[in-house]
Design a protein around this motif. Sequence first.
Motif, short mmCIF file in Angstrom:
data_model
loop_
_atom_site.label_atom_id
_atom_site.label_comp_id
_atom_site.label_asym_id
_atom_site.label_seq_id
_atom_site.Cartn_x
_atom_site.Cartn_y
_atom_site.Cartn_z
N GLY A 1 3.47 -29.98 10.90
CA GLY A 1 2.98 -28.89 10.06
C GLY A 1 3.78 -28.87 8.77
O GLY A 1 4.79 -29.59 8.65
N CYS A 2 3.36 -28.06 7.79
CA CYS A 2 4.16 -27.94 6.57
C CYS A 2 5.56 -27.45 6.94
O CYS A 2 6.57 -27.93 6.43
CB CYS A 2 3.50 -26.94 5.61
N SER A 3 5.62 -26.45 7.86
CA SER A 3 6.90 -25.90 8.30
C SER A 3 7.75 -26.99 8.95
O SER A 3 8.96 -27.08 8.70
CB SER A 3 6.65 -24.78 9.30
N SER A 4 7.13 -27.82 9.77
CA SER A 4 7.89 -28.85 10.48
C SER A 4 8.31 -30.00 9.57
O SER A 4 9.16 -30.81 9.95
CB SER A 4 7.07 -29.37 11.67
N TYR B 1 -2.89 -22.57 9.94
CA TYR B 1 -2.48 -23.97 9.98
C TYR B 1 -2.48 -24.43 8.52
O TYR B 1 -3.50 -24.87 8.00
CB TYR B 1 -3.48 -24.82 10.76
N GLY B 2 -1.33 -24.31 7.86
CA GLY B 2 -1.28 -24.65 6.44
C GLY B 2 -1.60 -26.12 6.18
O GLY B 2 -2.43 -26.45 5.33
N LEU B 3 -0.99 -27.00 6.96
CA LEU B 3 -1.14 -28.44 6.69
C LEU B 3 -2.59 -28.91 6.80
O LEU B 3 -3.01 -29.80 6.06
CB LEU B 3 -0.25 -29.25 7.65
N GLY C 1 6.51 -19.91 1.28
CA GLY C 1 7.64 -19.21 1.91
C GLY C 1 8.59 -20.17 2.62
O GLY C 1 9.79 -19.90 2.71
N HIS C 2 8.07 -21.29 3.11
CA HIS C 2 8.91 -22.22 3.87
C HIS C 2 10.10 -22.73 3.05
O HIS C 2 11.18 -22.97 3.59
CB HIS C 2 8.09 -23.42 4.34
N ASP C 3 9.89 -22.90 1.73
CA ASP C 3 11.00 -23.39 0.89
C ASP C 3 12.13 -22.36 0.82
O ASP C 3 13.30 -22.72 0.74
CB ASP C 3 10.50 -23.71 -0.53
N ASP D 1 3.76 -21.48 13.28
CA ASP D 1 3.02 -20.62 14.21
C ASP D 1 1.95 -21.44 14.95
O ASP D 1 1.70 -21.21 16.13
CB ASP D 1 2.38 -19.45 13.47
N GLY D 2 1.36 -22.44 14.28
CA GLY D 2 0.43 -23.32 14.98
C GLY D 2 1.19 -24.18 15.97
O GLY D 2 0.82 -24.31 17.14
N ASP D 3 2.31 -24.71 15.52
CA ASP D 3 3.12 -25.62 16.35
C ASP D 3 3.65 -24.93 17.61
O ASP D 3 3.69 -25.52 18.68
CB ASP D 3 4.28 -26.12 15.47
N SER D 4 4.07 -23.64 17.47
CA SER D 4 4.70 -22.95 18.61
C SER D 4 3.77 -22.00 19.36
O SER D 4 3.95 -21.78 20.55
CB SER D 4 5.92 -22.15 18.14
C1 LIG Z 1 -1.80 -33.44 18.69
C2 LIG Z 1 -2.20 -32.94 17.33
N1 LIG Z 1 -3.19 -32.05 17.23
C3 LIG Z 1 -3.55 -31.56 16.02
C4 LIG Z 1 -2.91 -32.00 14.89
C5 LIG Z 1 -3.37 -31.49 13.53
N2 LIG Z 1 -2.43 -30.55 12.97
C6 LIG Z 1 -1.48 -30.96 12.11
S1 LIG Z 1 -0.51 -29.70 11.56
C7 LIG Z 1 -1.42 -28.59 12.47
C8 LIG Z 1 -1.13 -27.12 12.46
C9 LIG Z 1 0.12 -26.75 11.73
O1 LIG Z 1 0.22 -25.36 11.66
P1 LIG Z 1 1.62 -24.65 11.69
O2 LIG Z 1 2.44 -25.11 12.83
O3 LIG Z 1 1.35 -23.19 11.62
O4 LIG Z 1 2.33 -25.19 10.37
P2 LIG Z 1 2.11 -24.81 8.84
O5 LIG Z 1 1.45 -26.02 8.25
O6 LIG Z 1 1.25 -23.60 8.76
O7 LIG Z 1 3.48 -24.58 8.33
C10 LIG Z 1 -2.44 -29.21 13.18
C11 LIG Z 1 -3.39 -28.50 14.05
C12 LIG Z 1 -1.86 -32.93 15.04
N3 LIG Z 1 -1.16 -33.39 14.00
N4 LIG Z 1 -1.53 -33.38 16.27
#
Ligand SMILES: Cc1ncc(C[n+]2csc(CCOP(=O)(O)OP(=O)(O)O)c2C)c(N)n1
Length: 351
Positions: free
Chosen positions: A67-70, A143-145, A38-40, A112-115
């Motif tokens: 993250g994948c989103s970031s 947490y996709g990544l 979905g991010h794309d 969602d993990g990031d925020s």
């Molecule tokens: C300080 C720190 N803690 C944990 C991680 C491991 N980590 C990388 S991405 C991530 C979660 C990403 O989830 P989200 O923000 O929902 O992004 P998505 O990949 O789902 O788009 C985590 C826990 C990290 N990179 N840095």
Amino acid sequence: MTYIAKPQLRHPSLEKNRVGYTRRDYEGKISTLCAGCGHDSISAAIIQACWELDIEPHRVAKLSGIGCSSKTPDYFLGASHGFNTVHGRMPSVLTGANLANRDLLYLGVSGDGDSASIGLGQFAHAMRRGVRMAYIVENNGVYGLTKGQFSATADSGSKSKKGVTNSDSPVDLVAMALQLGATYVARSFSGSKEQLVPLIKGAMTHGGAAFIDVISPCVAFNNHPGSTKSYDYIREHNESVSRIDFISKRDEITAQAPPGQVVDVRQHDGTLLRLRTRHADYDPTDRAAAMAFMQAHQARGEVVTGLLYVDPLATDLHTALNTTARPLNALEAPSLCPGAAVLAKINHSLR
Ligand SMILES: Cc1ncc(C[n+]2csc(CCOP(=O)(O)OP(=O)(O)O)c2C)c(N)n1
Ligand code: SF4
Ligand SMILES: [Mg+2]
């Protein structure tokens, strides 16, 4: 190689916007995300929104976490300013950049993990301080990544790909943004470009903290039966409050609005948000009503999307701090550091 550059070759007669750019000028590198993520689709909506808004790419600063989103800011607005921060720290870095240069348009992209997990405190303070930005969370409930752990936005009772049931209560970032004082709050779905593009345009022209939670399915780890963030689930449970048209201040308003079903909201900068409401009594300028409406529908298992709340006269952190209209990074040394005599005067006034 961590990214794939796009070939520069393009058709010479591609349509240009008012500032002379084609859509291709708003693209970035080739995405390395999973096909169908979905991010794309959200990146494509951002490209479309910025092209339609006639924004010069160098006027945008895009910031993200981890993250994948970031990762996605690498895949759009390749000629804009960019900063990929530490996990969950996008809001504070963006706040600092915004205070140093108020002339740029700020786009915060997060997951969602990031925020909602590591960056929850950062998210909360950016919202309550009214940092002027379009803050987009690409919300897939995992947490996709790092391969599909439940994130803090996963619904209680939803199932992981391996069949584990989530027992924790979810963090609802839209409810939090409403409660914390964000002045533009929306929810959308990555599969609904028609809704998402005008929502992003409204957010990017908004005068304060604008937040959009975009449900964005993770096809690798959270798109199965039992997930409440899958394509099928959102298509079946999407309850849109309104259809939004974004009308820039240059556009002529041609269509006559049928009375009763249309709410026109004119923002500070002259742009018009025309909301064709699906619920006759829904008032998008009433914060408490927006919260109550959303929670009532959520209790029925519906995912309410659209522009949920907007304060058209919103002001931002610069207004609250009474900062100078000139960007701080454009001030010369004597203005930034007026010297010992001025400091002595200030100290004296505080005695
Ligand atoms: C300080 C720190 N803690 C944990 C991680 C491991 N980590 C990388 S991405 C991530 C979660 C990403 O989830 P989200 O923000 O929902 O992004 P998505 O990949 O789902 O788009 C985590 C826990 C990290 N990179 N840095
Ligand atoms: S793992 Fe999920 S979130 Fe990451 S790119 Fe693949 S589908 Fe998208
Ligand atoms: Mg996620």
